[in-house]
Design a protein around this motif. Structure first.
Motif, PDB file in Angstrom:
ATOM      1  N   ALA A   1       0.740  -1.360   0.166  1.00  0.00           N
ATOM      2  CA  ALA A   1      -0.103   0.122  -0.062  1.00  0.00           C
ATOM      3  C   ALA A   1       0.760   1.234  -0.031  1.00  0.00           C
ATOM      4  N   ASN A   2       1.901   1.165  -0.517  1.00  0.00           N
ATOM      5  CA  ASN A   2       2.954   2.479  -0.872  1.00  0.00           C
ATOM      6  C   ASN A   2       3.761   1.993  -2.047  1.00  0.00           C
ATOM      7  N   ALA A   3       2.793   2.096  -2.917  1.00  0.00           N
ATOM      8  CA  ALA A   3       3.688   1.886  -4.471  1.00  0.00           C
ATOM      9  C   ALA A   3       4.277   2.935  -5.125  1.00  0.00           C
ATOM     10  N   PHE A   4       4.161   4.105  -4.531  1.00  0.00           N
ATOM     11  CA  PHE A   4       4.997   5.406  -5.116  1.00  0.00           C
ATOM     12  C   PHE A   4       5.447   6.116  -3.918  1.00  0.00           C
TER      13      PHE A   4
ATOM     14  N   SER B   1       3.430  10.009 -18.307  1.00  0.00           N
ATOM     15  CA  SER B   1       2.604  10.320 -19.710  1.00  0.00           C
ATOM     16  C   SER B   1       2.994   9.116 -20.756  1.00  0.00           C
ATOM     17  N   ILE B   2       2.202   9.184 -21.606  1.00  0.00           N
ATOM     18  CA  ILE B   2       2.151   8.140 -22.822  1.00  0.00           C
ATOM     19  C   ILE B   2       2.807   8.649 -24.042  1.00  0.00           C
ATOM     20  N   ASP B   3       3.506   8.204 -24.440  1.00  0.00           N
ATOM     21  CA  ASP B   3       4.274   9.258 -25.636  1.00  0.00           C
ATOM     22  C   ASP B   3       3.204   8.994 -26.951  1.00  0.00           C
ATOM     23  N   GLY B   4       3.167   9.934 -27.779  1.00  0.00           N
ATOM     24  CA  GLY B   4       2.379   9.753 -28.795  1.00  0.00           C
ATOM     25  C   GLY B   4       0.720  10.000 -28.369  1.00  0.00           C
ATOM     26  N   THR B   5       0.449  10.569 -27.012  1.00  0.00           N
ATOM     27  CA  THR B   5      -0.813  10.841 -26.809  1.00  0.00           C
ATOM     28  C   THR B   5      -0.734  12.132 -25.898  1.00  0.00           C
ATOM     29  N   SER B   6      -2.120  12.461 -25.459  1.00  0.00           N
ATOM     30  CA  SER B   6      -1.975  13.640 -24.580  1.00  0.00           C
ATOM     31  C   SER B   6      -2.239  13.016 -23.038  1.00  0.00           C
ATOM     32  N   ASP B   7      -2.195  11.752 -23.117  1.00  0.00           N
ATOM     33  CA  ASP B   7      -2.633  11.171 -21.633  1.00  0.00           C
ATOM     34  C   ASP B   7      -1.416  11.459 -20.662  1.00  0.00           C
ATOM     35  N   SER B   8      -1.917  11.909 -19.755  1.00  0.00           N
ATOM     36  CA  SER B   8      -0.587  12.170 -18.552  1.00  0.00           C
ATOM     37  C   SER B   8      -1.398  12.571 -17.163  1.00  0.00           C
ATOM     38  N   THR B   9      -0.518  12.327 -16.265  1.00  0.00           N
ATOM     39  CA  THR B   9      -1.023  12.483 -15.008  1.00  0.00           C
ATOM     40  C   THR B   9      -0.412  13.877 -14.352  1.00  0.00           C
ATOM     41  N   GLY B  10      -0.971  14.236 -13.601  1.00  0.00           N
ATOM     42  CA  GLY B  10      -0.344  15.343 -12.711  1.00  0.00           C
ATOM     43  C   GLY B  10       0.970  15.175 -11.982  1.00  0.00           C
ATOM     44  N   TYR B  11       1.566  16.205 -11.423  1.00  0.00           N
ATOM     45  CA  TYR B  11       2.779  15.951 -10.641  1.00  0.00           C
ATOM     46  C   TYR B  11       2.291  15.461  -9.368  1.00  0.00           C
ATOM     47  N   TYR B  12       3.028  14.400  -8.643  1.00  0.00           N
ATOM     48  CA  TYR B  12       3.039  13.888  -7.543  1.00  0.00           C
ATOM     49  C   TYR B  12       4.241  14.068  -6.447  1.00  0.00           C
ATOM     50  N   THR B  13       3.820  14.573  -5.520  1.00  0.00           N
ATOM     51  CA  THR B  13       5.011  14.415  -4.372  1.00  0.00           C
ATOM     52  C   THR B  13       5.098  13.821  -3.299  1.00  0.00           C
ATOM     53  N   ASP B  14       3.976  12.992  -2.906  1.00  0.00           N
ATOM     54  CA  ASP B  14       4.118  12.081  -2.149  1.00  0.00           C
ATOM     55  C   ASP B  14       3.115  11.088  -2.133  1.00  0.00           C
ATOM     56  N   GLN B  15       1.922  11.217  -2.417  1.00  0.00           N
ATOM     57  CA  GLN B  15       1.008  10.014  -2.526  1.00  0.00           C
ATOM     58  C   GLN B  15       0.015  10.366  -3.776  1.00  0.00           C
TER      59      GLN B  15
ATOM     60  N   GLY C   1      -2.815   8.039  -4.342  1.00  0.00           N
ATOM     61  CA  GLY C   1      -4.136   7.704  -3.916  1.00  0.00           C
ATOM     62  C   GLY C   1      -4.613   8.463  -2.875  1.00  0.00           C
ATOM     63  N   SER C   2      -5.834   8.781  -2.547  1.00  0.00           N
ATOM     64  CA  SER C   2      -6.498   9.898  -1.646  1.00  0.00           C
ATOM     65  C   SER C   2      -6.385   9.030   0.067  1.00  0.00           C
ATOM     66  N   VAL C   3      -6.280   7.804   0.063  1.00  0.00           N
ATOM     67  CA  VAL C   3      -5.903   7.321   1.287  1.00  0.00           C
ATOM     68  C   VAL C   3      -4.687   6.651   1.311  1.00  0.00           C
ATOM     69  N   ALA C   4      -4.393   5.618   0.197  1.00  0.00           N
ATOM     70  CA  ALA C   4      -3.044   5.003   0.445  1.00  0.00           C
ATOM     71  C   ALA C   4      -2.512   4.504  -0.947  1.00  0.00           C
ATOM     72  N   ASP C   5      -1.610   4.343  -1.483  1.00  0.00           N
ATOM     73  CA  ASP C   5      -1.223   4.066  -2.811  1.00  0.00           C
ATOM     74  C   ASP C   5      -1.113   2.150  -2.696  1.00  0.00           C
ATOM     75  N   THR C   6      -2.239   1.743  -3.162  1.00  0.00           N
ATOM     76  CA  THR C   6      -2.337   0.306  -2.806  1.00  0.00           C
ATOM     77  C   THR C   6      -2.501  -0.274  -4.376  1.00  0.00           C
ATOM     78  N   GLY C   7      -1.885  -1.320  -4.332  1.00  0.00           N
ATOM     79  CA  GLY C   7      -1.964  -2.054  -5.558  1.00  0.00           C
ATOM     80  C   GLY C   7      -3.243  -2.191  -6.407  1.00  0.00           C
ATOM     81  N   GLY C   8      -3.393  -2.056  -7.699  1.00  0.00           N
ATOM     82  CA  GLY C   8      -4.662  -1.975  -8.140  1.00  0.00           C
ATOM     83  C   GLY C   8      -5.299  -0.789  -8.347  1.00  0.00           C
ATOM     84  N   LEU C   9      -4.866   0.269  -7.970  1.00  0.00           N
ATOM     85  CA  LEU C   9      -5.302   1.527  -7.951  1.00  0.00           C
ATOM     86  C   LEU C   9      -4.985   2.212  -9.245  1.00  0.00           C
ATOM     87  N   ILE C  10      -5.896   2.421 -10.170  1.00  0.00           N
ATOM     88  CA  ILE C  10      -5.672   2.974 -11.444  1.00  0.00           C
ATOM     89  C   ILE C  10      -5.393   4.594 -11.198  1.00  0.00           C
TER      90      ILE C  10
END
Length: 355
Positions: free
Chosen positions: A291-294, A305-319, A321-330
């Motif tokens: 539960a701490n994958a990042f 981000s994914i090359d060739g697309t506009s798909d990207s996350t925002g910047y993360y500094t610590d976590q 997920g809203s509760v925990a970085d648990t496996g399976g969280l998309i």
């Protein structure tokens, strides 16, 4: 699925002088000294129950190059049917743009057998040096890149042109000045003489005083070189589809990417091209943190981000997920609805910038 090589690079080169110890490269046909070093650290996975596999299927390599280190990380995803005898090797180069011949400086051997992670860290010192992670022979002198054994991975090699040595702290010699003055005064009282008929007495009194004055002054000057700022970091890799689908958490589309010196991102690709259902989810690897994958590197924030697309996350500094970085969280999905634009192989990219 095909074996993938993940190449990790630093995207900026510091313009600051790197504080190094040793000597400067020379312009000659013989190898110059180098103060670079190599160390190996191995961390076996907690779960060794998977069936053994060949090294071509189970060994995956990532590399990271910064101003001070060249790090080769070897992930063995299952026990190997045949162990691999590896070596972290440093060869000294002549320098000043001259790469050959090279002289062997250090060999750090290791064995790949159990599932787990092997990290080979080359610390960059002064002097020009060749860094290799390889199997096979390591002759004392080589005239070209074919003179030693085979590289673990084509990316597991670097020619480093050592920077001049810089003393980060310069202290002026301490200057001490001492002056002493001494004055002496002597006072003599007048002689008194008393005379009688039969006796004459003479008395003399002398008084001496001495004064000593000492002054000491000390001056010290210290100049300290400011450390260079953090460099942006970039990591890339590829995930491939079989019959239009990723392998998910149980296949070779799972990644355990080291970020900087103390960060990491564990994730896997899942879904299919049909109806653009591709996603990227966090992973809880066997034997890894739960539960701490990042974790972002100290002083950085990271995005994917994914090359060739506009798909990207925002910047993360610590976590993530809203509760925990648990496996399976998309945390990343295809923005398309029906037609996939995540090509196979799919190139993912992680960018980390200073906070």
């Amino acid at each position: 699925m095909t074996k993938r090589t993940i190449i990790t690079v630093a995207t900026a080169i510091s313009s600051f002088a790197v504080a190094l110890a040793g000597c400067s490269p020379t312009n000659s046909g013989t190898a110059s000294p180098t103060s670079s070093d190599v160390t190996v650290a191995q961390a076996p996975a907690a779960d060794q129950s998977a069936p053994c596999q060949s090294s071509s299927n189970a060994v995956h390599t990532t590399v990271l190059s910064t101003a001070t280190e060249f790090v080769v990380t070897i992930n063995v995803t299952a026990p190997l049917c045949s162990p691999v005898l590896g070596k972290g090797v440093i060869y000294a180069m002549p320098g000043n743009g001259v790469a050959w011949p090279q002289e062997l400086v250090k060999v750090e051997p290791f064995t790949l057998s159990a599932a787990g992670t092997t990290t080979v860290t080359f610390t960059k010192g002064c002097g020009a040096a060749q860094f290799d992670v390889l199997t096979g022979s390591t002759p004392q002198t080589i005239a070209n890149g074919l003179g030693h054994g085979s590289l673990i991975d084509p990316a597991a090699a670097q020619q480093y042109w050592g920077a001049p040595c810089v003393d980060p702290t310069t202290t002026d010699p301490t200057t001490s000045t001492t002056s002493t003055s001494t004055s002496t005064s002597t006072t003599t009282e007048p002689t008194t003489s008393t005379t009688s008929t039969s006796t004459s007495t003479t008395t003399t009194s002398t008084t001496t005083s001495t004064t000593t004055s000492t002054t000491t002054s000390t001056t010290t000057s210290t100049t300290t070189t400011t450390a260079p700022p953090l460099l942006p970091l970039e990591y890339t890799g590829t995930a491939d589809k079989t019959a239009g689908c990723y392998s998910g958490a149980v296949g070779d589309d799972t990644f355990h990417q080291v970020l900087g010196t103390d960060g990491y991102w564990d994730f896997y690709f899942q879904g299919c091209s049909a109806f653009a259902t591709e996603t990227v989810a966090l992973d809880d690897p066997p034997g890894g943190p739960f539960a701490n994958a990042f974790e972002s590197p100290t002083g950085y924030k990271c995005k994917m981000s994914i090359d060739g697309t506009s798909d990207s996350t925002g910047y993360y500094t610590d976590q993530i997920g809203s509760v925990a970085d648990t496996g399976g969280l998309i945390f990343l999905s295809s923005a398309n609805t029906f037609t996939s634009n995540w090509n196979s192989p799919t190139t993912w990219r992680i960018n980390c910038i200073p906070v």
